[in-house]
Design a protein around this motif. Structure first.
Motif, PDB file in Angstrom:
ATOM      1  N   ILE A   1       2.501  -4.734  -8.629  1.00  0.00           N
ATOM      2  CA  ILE A   1       2.922  -3.424  -9.132  1.00  0.00           C
ATOM      3  C   ILE A   1       2.951  -3.429 -10.656  1.00  0.00           C
ATOM      4  O   ILE A   1       2.477  -2.494 -11.305  1.00  0.00           O
ATOM      5  N   ARG A   2       3.479  -4.508 -11.240  1.00  0.00           N
ATOM      6  CA  ARG A   2       3.499  -4.602 -12.696  1.00  0.00           C
ATOM      7  C   ARG A   2       2.079  -4.666 -13.264  1.00  0.00           C
ATOM      8  O   ARG A   2       1.787  -4.039 -14.296  1.00  0.00           O
ATOM      9  N   LYS A   3       1.182  -5.367 -12.594  1.00  0.00           N
ATOM     10  CA  LYS A   3      -0.205  -5.462 -13.057  1.00  0.00           C
ATOM     11  C   LYS A   3      -0.882  -4.102 -13.026  1.00  0.00           C
ATOM     12  O   LYS A   3      -1.640  -3.735 -13.932  1.00  0.00           O
ATOM     13  N   ARG A   4      -0.566  -3.328 -12.000  1.00  0.00           N
ATOM     14  CA  ARG A   4      -1.178  -2.007 -11.854  1.00  0.00           C
ATOM     15  C   ARG A   4      -0.558  -0.991 -12.799  1.00  0.00           C
ATOM     16  O   ARG A   4      -1.228  -0.068 -13.262  1.00  0.00           O
ATOM     17  N   TYR A   5       0.743  -1.155 -13.094  1.00  0.00           N
ATOM     18  CA  TYR A   5       1.458  -0.207 -13.960  1.00  0.00           C
ATOM     19  C   TYR A   5       2.139  -0.996 -15.087  1.00  0.00           C
ATOM     20  O   TYR A   5       3.361  -1.205 -15.069  1.00  0.00           O
TER      21      TYR A   5
ATOM     22  N   ALA B   1       0.832  -1.206   0.000  1.00  0.00           N
ATOM     23  CA  ALA B   1       0.000   0.000   0.000  1.00  0.00           C
ATOM     24  C   ALA B   1       0.866   1.256   0.000  1.00  0.00           C
ATOM     25  O   ALA B   1       0.595   2.228  -0.720  1.00  0.00           O
ATOM     26  N   GLU B   2       1.944   1.232   0.792  1.00  0.00           N
ATOM     27  CA  GLU B   2       2.850   2.376   0.833  1.00  0.00           C
ATOM     28  C   GLU B   2       3.601   2.504  -0.489  1.00  0.00           C
ATOM     29  O   GLU B   2       3.858   3.616  -0.968  1.00  0.00           O
ATOM     30  N   ALA B   3       3.949   1.370  -1.104  1.00  0.00           N
ATOM     31  CA  ALA B   3       4.617   1.403  -2.408  1.00  0.00           C
ATOM     32  C   ALA B   3       3.718   2.060  -3.450  1.00  0.00           C
ATOM     33  O   ALA B   3       4.175   2.909  -4.234  1.00  0.00           O
ATOM     34  N   TYR B   4       2.432   1.699  -3.461  1.00  0.00           N
ATOM     35  CA  TYR B   4       1.491   2.331  -4.387  1.00  0.00           C
ATOM     36  C   TYR B   4       1.441   3.841  -4.157  1.00  0.00           C
ATOM     37  O   TYR B   4       1.442   4.630  -5.109  1.00  0.00           O
ATOM     38  N   ARG B   5       1.407   4.225  -2.900  1.00  0.00           N
ATOM     39  CA  ARG B   5       1.314   5.659  -2.576  1.00  0.00           C
ATOM     40  C   ARG B   5       2.543   6.407  -3.088  1.00  0.00           C
ATOM     41  O   ARG B   5       2.428   7.482  -3.685  1.00  0.00           O
TER      42      ARG B   5
END
Length: 368
Positions: free
Chosen positions: A176-180, A143-147
């Protein structure tokens, strides 16, 4: 270069956000600022990027200070140099302690460029007017990585580095790869793996990473060569490359396809430039690494990254990434994912005397 004095500032500031790896979490960043003053009153600045504890290399702020005061500065006092190229061969009378050496050597480069009234970038052979900027996500929380990533993308950063370790690698990289899906991502392992983890590292091949940085032991190049034959993701060596000979041997063995260059880790700009030139000649990609540093070291990194062979965005972020107020003016700013290369004399930045004074724990001046 008629040196009048060298001042050492031990400084400390709190980071805006903790910098976490599996080896250490840095909350307060100590460092040493080296101020070189010549007989005309011109000043050159370097920064010793050792940490308070020996988690990255064997050096610490305290050991670096000891080496500077008791060995390196007396050696230069008794053997005056006329060009910064002469500093490293002289200091290499004493083994290792590369970060202490680099802090002193880079101050000589800054002062020499100021005396010549040219930018450090042009003195080194830099050709770029701006450099692409990358940034590090150092947290174990998804969650912090996304932020953090969202904020960095808004600021225009061109490349994201994710800190990984066993149990926090695929689990971090895959979502993270799936999201970006189109984001330029690299992974940094800080020596968290062994060859027994080959299958786990092979699992990262499917995520299209730019590279995986230092997956195996910090002092190894042989096992990295074996690993590179078994994974598709390019290996980048960091801690393993301390000398020019390390870089040459790693390239000959096929231990990596990419090199991370940190001025402090290799003992200064002279060696960093030599490794850059070797890598370019051998077709190895190079980029400039970061050390959670202050503006002085960041300025030297910008000058180095302006050399033509640096094609990958380095770990050179805005001052505001770490500090409420940096010790240099103007602060480093990222605009549309790039940092402008200063054209002023020397490093192209001045010292924020107020911020330096407020962060100084101890100061000592050695007169020549």
């Amino acid at each position: 270069m008629n040196i009048h004095s060298i001042s050492l500032y031990v400084i400390s500031k709190s980071l805006k956000f903790p910098f976490a790896t599996h080896l250490e979490t840095v909350v307060n960043r100590e460092s040493i600022i080296v101020e070189l003053t010549d007989s005309d009153g011109l000043q050159g600045y370097g920064e010793v990027v050792a940490f308070s504890s020996p988690w990255y290399t064997e050096e610490t702020v305290k050991t670096a200070y000891h080496m500077l005061k008791d060995f390196f500065i007396p050696l230069l006092k008794n053997n005056p140099v006329q060009h910064p190229e002469q500093v490293t061969p002289l200091l290499n009378k004493y083994r290792r302690n590369e970060m202490a050496k680099a802090g002193l050597e880079t101050a000589y480069w800054d002062l020499y460029a100021k005396r010549k009234q040219v930018s450090l970038s042009s003195l080194l052979g830099g050709t770029k007017t701006e450099i692409p900027s990358g940034v590090v996500v150092a947290t174990s929380s998804l969650a912090e990585a996304y932020r953090q990533i969202e904020g960095y993308l808004e600021d225009g950063y061109k490349r994201i580095k994710i800190k990984i370790s066993p149990g926090s690698d695929v689990e971090m990289i895959e979502p993270i790869r799936k999201r970006y899906p189109s984001l330029a991502i690299m992974a940094d392992a800080n020596s968290a793996y062994t060859l027994e983890d080959v299958s786990r590292l092979q699992a990262l091949d499917s995520f299209g990473l730019l590279m995986i940085e230092q997956p195996l032991a910090h002092d190894d190049i042989i096992q990295h060569a074996k690993l590179q034959q078994q994974i598709k993701t390019p290996i980048c060596l960091d801690e393993s490359i301390v000398t020019y000979e390390d870089a040459r041997n790693a390239i000959e063995l096929g231990s990596c396809k990419v090199l991370n260059l940190k001025i402090g880790r290799v003992g200064g700009l002279r060696t960093a430039k030599a490794i850059h030139d070797l890598a370019v000649d051998k077709g190895i990609q190079v980029w400039v690494g970061g050390m959670v540093e202050y503006g002085v070291s960041r300025a030297h990194n910008i000058a180095l990254a302006s050399l033509p062979g640096f094609t990958i965005p380095g770990d050179i972020s805005a001052s505001s990434r770490y500090w409420e107020e940096d010790i240099t003016l103007p602060e480093v700013v990222v605009e549309n994912g790039h940092i402008k290369v200063p054209t002023g004399a020397g490093i192209g930045f001045t010292i924020n005397e107020k911020s330096l004074t407020e962060s100084t724990l101890y100061r000592e001046t050695i007169f020549f």
